[in-house]
Motif scaffolding. Structure first.
Motif, mmCIF file in Angstrom:
data_model
loop_
_atom_site.group_PDB
_atom_site.id
_atom_site.type_symbol
_atom_site.label_atom_id
_atom_site.label_comp_id
_atom_site.label_asym_id
_atom_site.label_seq_id
_atom_site.Cartn_x
_atom_site.Cartn_y
_atom_site.Cartn_z
ATOM 1 N N ARG A 39 9.731 6.287 -8.677
ATOM 2 C CA ARG A 39 9.656 5.599 -7.388
ATOM 3 C C ARG A 39 11.006 4.951 -7.098
ATOM 4 N NH1 ARG A 39 4.334 3.678 -5.068
ATOM 5 N NH2 ARG A 39 2.797 5.110 -5.971
ATOM 6 N N ILE A 40 11.162 4.463 -5.877
ATOM 7 C CA ILE A 40 12.425 3.836 -5.509
ATOM 8 C C ILE A 40 12.388 2.347 -5.831
ATOM 9 C CG2 ILE A 40 12.994 5.535 -3.728
ATOM 10 C CD1 ILE A 40 11.951 3.548 -1.640
ATOM 11 N N HIS A 41 13.573 1.763 -6.028
ATOM 12 C CA HIS A 41 13.714 0.329 -6.224
ATOM 13 C C HIS A 41 13.801 -0.369 -4.867
ATOM 14 C CE1 HIS A 41 15.235 2.176 -9.930
ATOM 15 N NE2 HIS A 41 14.937 1.049 -10.560
ATOM 16 N N ASP A 42 13.667 -1.681 -4.875
ATOM 17 C CA ASP A 42 13.855 -2.443 -3.639
ATOM 18 C C ASP A 42 15.262 -2.228 -3.091
ATOM 19 O OD1 ASP A 42 11.279 -3.568 -3.599
ATOM 20 O OD2 ASP A 42 11.876 -5.143 -4.996
ATOM 21 N N ASP A 43 16.234 -2.140 -3.988
ATOM 22 C CA ASP A 43 17.607 -1.773 -3.614
ATOM 23 C C ASP A 43 17.817 -0.330 -4.030
ATOM 24 O OD1 ASP A 43 20.317 -1.374 -3.249
ATOM 25 O OD2 ASP A 43 20.917 -3.301 -4.117
ATOM 26 N N VAL A 44 17.901 0.560 -3.052
ATOM 27 C CA VAL A 44 17.954 1.983 -3.360
ATOM 28 C C VAL A 44 19.203 2.367 -4.152
ATOM 29 C CG1 VAL A 44 19.096 2.718 -1.222
ATOM 30 C CG2 VAL A 44 17.489 4.253 -2.362
ATOM 31 N N LYS A 45 20.215 1.515 -4.121
ATOM 32 C CA LYS A 45 21.402 1.788 -4.941
ATOM 33 C C LYS A 45 21.047 1.771 -6.426
ATOM 34 C CE LYS A 45 24.718 -0.044 -1.570
ATOM 35 N NZ LYS A 45 25.734 -1.107 -1.299
ATOM 36 N N ASP A 46 20.061 0.962 -6.809
ATOM 37 C CA ASP A 46 19.606 0.958 -8.195
ATOM 38 C C ASP A 46 18.953 2.297 -8.552
ATOM 39 O OD1 ASP A 46 20.474 -1.657 -8.512
ATOM 40 O OD2 ASP A 46 18.521 -2.526 -8.014
ATOM 41 N N THR A 47 18.298 2.900 -7.569
ATOM 42 C CA THR A 47 17.673 4.195 -7.808
ATOM 43 C C THR A 47 18.734 5.272 -7.969
ATOM 44 O OG1 THR A 47 15.916 3.431 -6.321
ATOM 45 C CG2 THR A 47 15.816 5.712 -7.053
ATOM 46 N N VAL A 48 19.793 5.195 -7.186
ATOM 47 C CA VAL A 48 20.891 6.148 -7.336
ATOM 48 C C VAL A 48 21.483 6.065 -8.739
ATOM 49 C CG1 VAL A 48 23.206 6.790 -6.554
ATOM 50 C CG2 VAL A 48 21.442 6.176 -4.879
#
Length: 351
Positions: free
Chosen positions: A165-174
């Motif tokens: 799933r994605i994080h609240d800050d999508v940069k963390d997902t990247v």
């Protein structure tokens, strides 16, 4: 080792059944993204998987299997994993929170599947408390250690995916995606919701698009998951996010034929599902009943008849009810699995 299998032979990856090859090449060979039937707790059993395969689905997942139970308990293996030679390409999804259990699980299942997927998206509290499911996206070091351990041991003989799933800050997902790529993951599936986002909230396609555009490893395929209920949704999601594949889950439960362009479940899917359920056996009655309920509801069956369906108590009476209400063909009958609209018996008015 004891597995509940229909005498499958050990599998060897070829271009025909290699999920990584399929995901990478579908846009060239079929002018569309790879189509994937995602994992559903309890519902992605063999009979349903085989039904989906008849309707332009490229890759199918099992339900999540808990590694700690599977590797230690023969009864769990018998209950959790049933397959056959025609059940391919198949990804076995695992819920796991440590390297030893994942390595043992991989050793036990990889001869009977075409890939293994680590569940990093399940938001159920009990799983999260144990460090399984979506808890893993906040424990990237452990997740990458598990991926690396499998790929270091098995290399390309085992395809390994992570569904996140994605994080609240999508940069963390990247960053997580980049770390997974460095660890050796073969492809990544992204469910475009956070751990706390309800399914009633639209999937965040902008986040998936951002991840695709900003990953360092552009050669590692990305699959989008969330809100795919029609073939038009599949194309829209793929076109907007530029992913390599699209996974449907809830949409397929209601309409196993959605990737084949059917906007509602065709009657043929009901006949196929009943056939496979009887052929393979082992499907709990409540699951058989609920599968039929969701498909018939999607087709527009009257609520009173749906209520009547849910009041039936066993498989024999359910089949009798289907025969009384509809023309239910069996395999070998002319036109089996080809009818689209509900074929009511002459004595039953069409609702």
């Amino acid at each position: 080792m004891s597995l509940s299998v229909q005498l499958p032979t050990a599998k060897k990856l070829t271009k025909k059944n290699d999920p990584l090859h399929i995901i990478k090449t579908r846009s060239q060979t079929h002018c569309r993204p790879a189509t994937i039937a995602g994992p559903m707790v309890r519902y992605s059993k063999l009979a349903f998987r085989q039904t989906c395969r008849q309707y332009d689905v490229d890759i199918v997942y099992t339900p999540m299997i808990l590694a700690r139970e599977f590797v230690r308990n023969g009864h769990a293996r018998m209950a959790d994993f049933t397959t056959c030679d025609e059940d391919s390409p198949l990804i076995v999804q695992v819920g796991v929170n440590n390297v030893p259990d994942l390595l043992k699980f991989t050793e036990m299942v990889y001869p009977y599947c075409d890939g293994i997927g680590i569940n990093c998206g399940c938001p159920i509290r009990e799983q999260v408390r144990e460090g399984i499911g979506s808890a893993l996206i906040y424990n990237g070091e452990l997740l990458c250690d598990m991926v690396k351990a499998v790929k270091d041991k098995y290399r390309d003989s085992v395809r390994l995916e992570t569904k996140i799933r994605i994080h609240d800050d999508v940069k963390d997902t990247v960053k997580l995606c980049d770390d997974l790529c460095e660890a050796g993951v073969d492809w990544i599936t992204v469910h475009g919701r956070t751990r706390t986002t309800r399914s009633s909230v639209p999937v965040n396609l902008d986040a998936i698009k951002f991840i695709r555009e900003n990953m360092k490893y552009q050669d590692v395929p990305l699959v989008a998951n969330g809100d795919c209920f029609t073939l038009n949704d599949c194309y829209r999601i793929s076109e907007y996010t530029k992913v390599d594949g699209v996974m449907a889950v809830r949409g397929l439960l209601c309409n196993p034929a959605l990737f084949d362009g059917y906007d509602k479940c065709p009657w043929g899917a009901v006949e196929l599902f009943v056939h496979y359920a009887m052929q393979f056996g082992g499907l709990p009655y409540q699951l058989l009943q609920h599968h039929l309920y969701t498909m018939l509801e999607n087709m527009g069956l009257d609520k009173l008849l749906l209520k009547e369906l849910m009041e039936i108590k066993n498989t024999a009476h359910l089949i009798d009810w289907l025969d009384e209400m509809f023309v239910l063909k069996r395999k070998g009958d002319p036109g089996f699995s080809k009818v689209v609209e509900m074929p009511f018996r002459d004595s039953q008015p069409k609702i």
